[in-house]
Design a protein around this motif. Structure first.
Motif, PDB file in Angstrom:
ATOM      1  N   LEU A  42       0.821  -1.210   0.000  1.00 31.60           N
ATOM      2  CA  LEU A  42       0.000   0.000   0.000  1.00 31.60           C
ATOM      3  C   LEU A  42       0.857   1.264   0.000  1.00 31.60           C
ATOM      4  N   LYS A  43       1.998   1.224   0.707  1.00 35.66           N
ATOM      5  CA  LYS A  43       2.929   2.361   0.674  1.00 35.66           C
ATOM      6  C   LYS A  43       3.472   2.576  -0.734  1.00 35.66           C
ATOM      7  N   MET A  44       3.775   1.491  -1.405  1.00 31.71           N
ATOM      8  CA  MET A  44       4.287   1.576  -2.766  1.00 31.71           C
ATOM      9  C   MET A  44       3.247   2.189  -3.700  1.00 31.71           C
ATOM     10  N   LEU A  45       2.006   1.721  -3.592  1.00 34.12           N
ATOM     11  CA  LEU A  45       0.951   2.249  -4.452  1.00 34.12           C
ATOM     12  C   LEU A  45       0.706   3.730  -4.190  1.00 34.12           C
ATOM     13  N   GLU A  46       0.680   4.101  -2.926  1.00 33.24           N
ATOM     14  CA  GLU A  46       0.439   5.503  -2.567  1.00 33.24           C
ATOM     15  C   GLU A  46       1.541   6.394  -3.128  1.00 33.24           C
ATOM     16  N   HIS A  47       2.781   5.983  -2.950  1.00 31.96           N
ATOM     17  CA  HIS A  47       3.912   6.787  -3.417  1.00 31.96           C
ATOM     18  C   HIS A  47       3.898   6.943  -4.937  1.00 31.96           C
ATOM     19  N   GLU A  48       3.753   5.835  -5.635  1.00 32.37           N
ATOM     20  CA  GLU A  48       3.839   5.876  -7.094  1.00 32.37           C
ATOM     21  C   GLU A  48       2.648   6.598  -7.718  1.00 32.37           C
ATOM     22  N   TYR A  49       1.475   6.379  -7.178  1.00 31.81           N
ATOM     23  CA  TYR A  49       0.286   7.031  -7.736  1.00 31.81           C
ATOM     24  C   TYR A  49       0.333   8.542  -7.494  1.00 31.81           C
ATOM     25  N   SER A  50       0.770   8.939  -6.313  1.00 31.35           N
ATOM     26  CA  SER A  50       0.873  10.367  -6.001  1.00 31.35           C
ATOM     27  C   SER A  50       1.848  11.074  -6.939  1.00 31.35           C
ATOM     28  N   LEU A  51       2.944  10.386  -7.289  1.00 28.03           N
ATOM     29  CA  LEU A  51       3.915  10.981  -8.204  1.00 28.03           C
ATOM     30  C   LEU A  51       3.317  11.215  -9.585  1.00 28.03           C
ATOM     31  N   LEU A  52       2.472  10.307 -10.034  1.00 23.71           N
ATOM     32  CA  LEU A  52       1.822  10.491 -11.330  1.00 23.71           C
ATOM     33  C   LEU A  52       0.991  11.770 -11.352  1.00 23.71           C
ATOM     34  N   LEU A  53       0.171  11.964 -10.307  1.00 23.26           N
ATOM     35  CA  LEU A  53      -0.678  13.147 -10.248  1.00 23.26           C
ATOM     36  C   LEU A  53       0.148  14.423 -10.105  1.00 23.26           C
ATOM     37  N   GLU A  54       1.263  14.302  -9.367  1.00 23.91           N
ATOM     38  CA  GLU A  54       2.098  15.475  -9.106  1.00 23.91           C
ATOM     39  C   GLU A  54       2.888  15.897 -10.343  1.00 23.91           C
ATOM     40  N   ARG A  55       3.412  14.920 -11.073  1.00 25.94           N
ATOM     41  CA  ARG A  55       4.343  15.230 -12.148  1.00 25.94           C
ATOM     42  C   ARG A  55       3.709  15.279 -13.545  1.00 25.94           C
ATOM     43  N   LEU A  56       2.482  14.772 -13.665  1.00 25.73           N
ATOM     44  CA  LEU A  56       1.850  14.732 -14.987  1.00 25.73           C
ATOM     45  C   LEU A  56       0.487  15.428 -15.001  1.00 25.73           C
TER      46      LEU A  56
END
Length: 482
Positions: A78-92
């Motif tokens: 769940l930590k992995m999913l939260e981190h990676e998904y948040s980066l998508l919204l932040e950077r794209l």
């Protein structure tokens, strides 16, 4: 949907790659980047893959996702999913209006060089179904059964593609579940926990999905808690003292409740039981769910709604024989005490040799597993047929050739009478209660817990015939009873 189910793994990956509105990242730890690799091999991956990564060293992994006590567990996933998904919204953000984002992650323990471990892993997908929408999540726990690390990696890659494809293209939850092992020979991958939630899947009852796991042969046992959250058995029962009551629970009666309460008092007094680590399970087998024909999803949910309302954990299993259930639990609990609650007539069936003709060692082989060093059976009394005589271990009837085996089990503290049982309830038989409910007869309400009776009347469970205007009146009468 049948045509979609026939697609190869490469074709599924390519179909996703060719969709310009599906874009995301992959984070894979423990068995190579096997899921992402399938998308690269299919061609056109630049339209799908924003990022792939692995962080095998614990220091690197902790720096990215935060500290963890364990690295192959659901919280880590769940930590992995939260981190990676948040980066998508932040950077794209410039893609957000026309893109459904996803983050795929897995954390796995593959077969070690010595082949001494039990390979397993957690796989998850966080995804949108429309641009700018809230995310959904699909989480599963797998067991990798190939006896070769490369084959396990290949199998994980297939499951990952199936998961991503299914979440985007398959609308029926059970079809999605079954599709996870498309392209794999039976038995290569087991799935013993599946959870699908989010705004687009609010209609999915994951307890029902647990049943589908067992029904479709993806696992032999699945589990959920009283709050209806699905559980992964190996984590929920690891090094726990487990007390199990098997039954149909159609419906739960005063006898079922008394069996649980009285047996638990006995179990807690055992010298090798840690009172702080007791887990009580109510277990339903597929055989019991099929007792009246095909499995009825509505009937199943009616049973588990009531069991959960009583605060109990539920296990669904495909272990019709007690000794196989005990063997499964023993591997999880790692030597901790296991208690099995059963009625005296069920014990009589356990001693019937006809159930063990497929075993080379017959009844002795089965009993070797059933009565292991950490197992004890707690036996609830009954009334003898057409008699008021109470039937217990003290007057237990069985063939003479098995009498010595029975005495051995008694002397070695493997069988114990449940004392303190409520004798006033011994004439309650669940099948008779069910027949009364279906016929609309009176008196059945006194044979089951009040909250169970309220649920049956309120929701017209188990074929209870009632008009809407009658329900409120009957529930009010029940509430006045002590």
């Amino acid at each position: 949907m049948n045509e979609l189910r026939k697609l190869t793994i490469k074709e599924k990956a390519l179909q996703i790659n060719l969709r310009r509105d599906i874009y995301g990242s992959f984070a894979e730890i423990g068995a190579g980047q096997d899921v992402a690799a399938n998308f690269f091999k299919a061609g056109g991956a630049s339209g799908t893959v924003a990022k792939t990564m692995s962080a095998y060293d614990m220091s690197f992994s902790d720096a990215i996702y935060g500290m963890s006590d364990r690295y192959v567990c659901e919280p880590r996933l769940l930590k992995m999913l939260e981190h990676e998904y948040s980066l998508l919204l932040e950077r794209l953000p410039h893609l957000a209006d026309n893109t459904t984002f996803f983050a795929f992650a897995d954390t796995l323990e593959a077969l070690n060089y010595e082949r001494t471990n039990k390979p397993h892993g957690w796989i998850g997908l966080r995804f949108q179904t429309k641009p700018g929408g809230d995310y959904n999540e699909c989480i599963l726990h797998i067991k990798m059964r190939d006896n070769d690390a490369l084959l396990q990696q290949q199998a994980v890659g297939i499951v990952g593609v199936n998961l991503i494809f299914g979440c985007f293209f398959i609308t029926d939850p059970e079809e999605l579940l079954v599709s996870l092992v498309d392209g794999l020979a039976p038995g290569r991958i087991g799935i013993d926990m599946f959870r699908l939630n989010g705004p687009d899947f609010a209609h999915v009852d994951n307890r029902l999905m647990s049943l589908k796991l067992v029904k479709n042969g993806l696992t032999r046992a699945a589990m959920f808690g009283p709050n209806a959250d699905v559980l992964q058995p190996s984590e929920a029962l690891y090094k726990k003292n487990v007390l199990v009551l098997r039954g149909r629970f159609r419906p739960v009666t005063h006898v079922n409740v008394d069996m649980l309460l009285t047996a638990r008092r006995h179990f807690k007094r055992e010298p090798d039981v840690d009172k702080s680590k007791i887990v009580v399970l109510t277990e339903i087998t597929l055989n019991d769910l099929r007792a009246d024909g095909e499995i009825d999803d509505v009937d199943f949910l009616a049973r588990v709604d009531i069991i959960c309302a009583l605060g109990q954990n539920v296990m669904i299993s495909n272990y019709p024989e007690y000794y196989k259930l005990v063997d499964y639990l023993s591997a999880i609990t790692r030597g901790r005490k296991i208690g099995i609650i059963l009625g005296i007539y069920n014990l009589q069936r356990v001693f019937e040799e006809k159930y063990y003709t497929d075993l080379r060692g017959g009844v002795l082989e089965a009993f070797g597993a059933l009565f292991g060093i950490n197992v004890k059976l707690y036996v609830y009394p009954a009334l003898k047929a057409n008699s008021k005589e109470v039937y217990t271990l003290d007057n237990f009837e069985l063939p003479e050739n098995l009498r010595g085996l029975f005495e051995f089990l008694i002397q070695n503290n493997k069988l114990e009478n449940i004392k303190g049982a409520n004798m006033d309830n011994l004439d309650i038989i669940s099948d008779n209660v069910l027949a009364m409910i279906k016929a609309g007869e009176s008196g059945w309400e006194d044979k089951i817990p009040r909250q169970v009776a309220q649920a049956i009347i309120q929701d017209c469970l188990f074929g209870y015939p009632c008009a809407p205007e009658q329900r409120e009146e009957k529930i009010k009468k029940l509430a006045l009873k002590k």
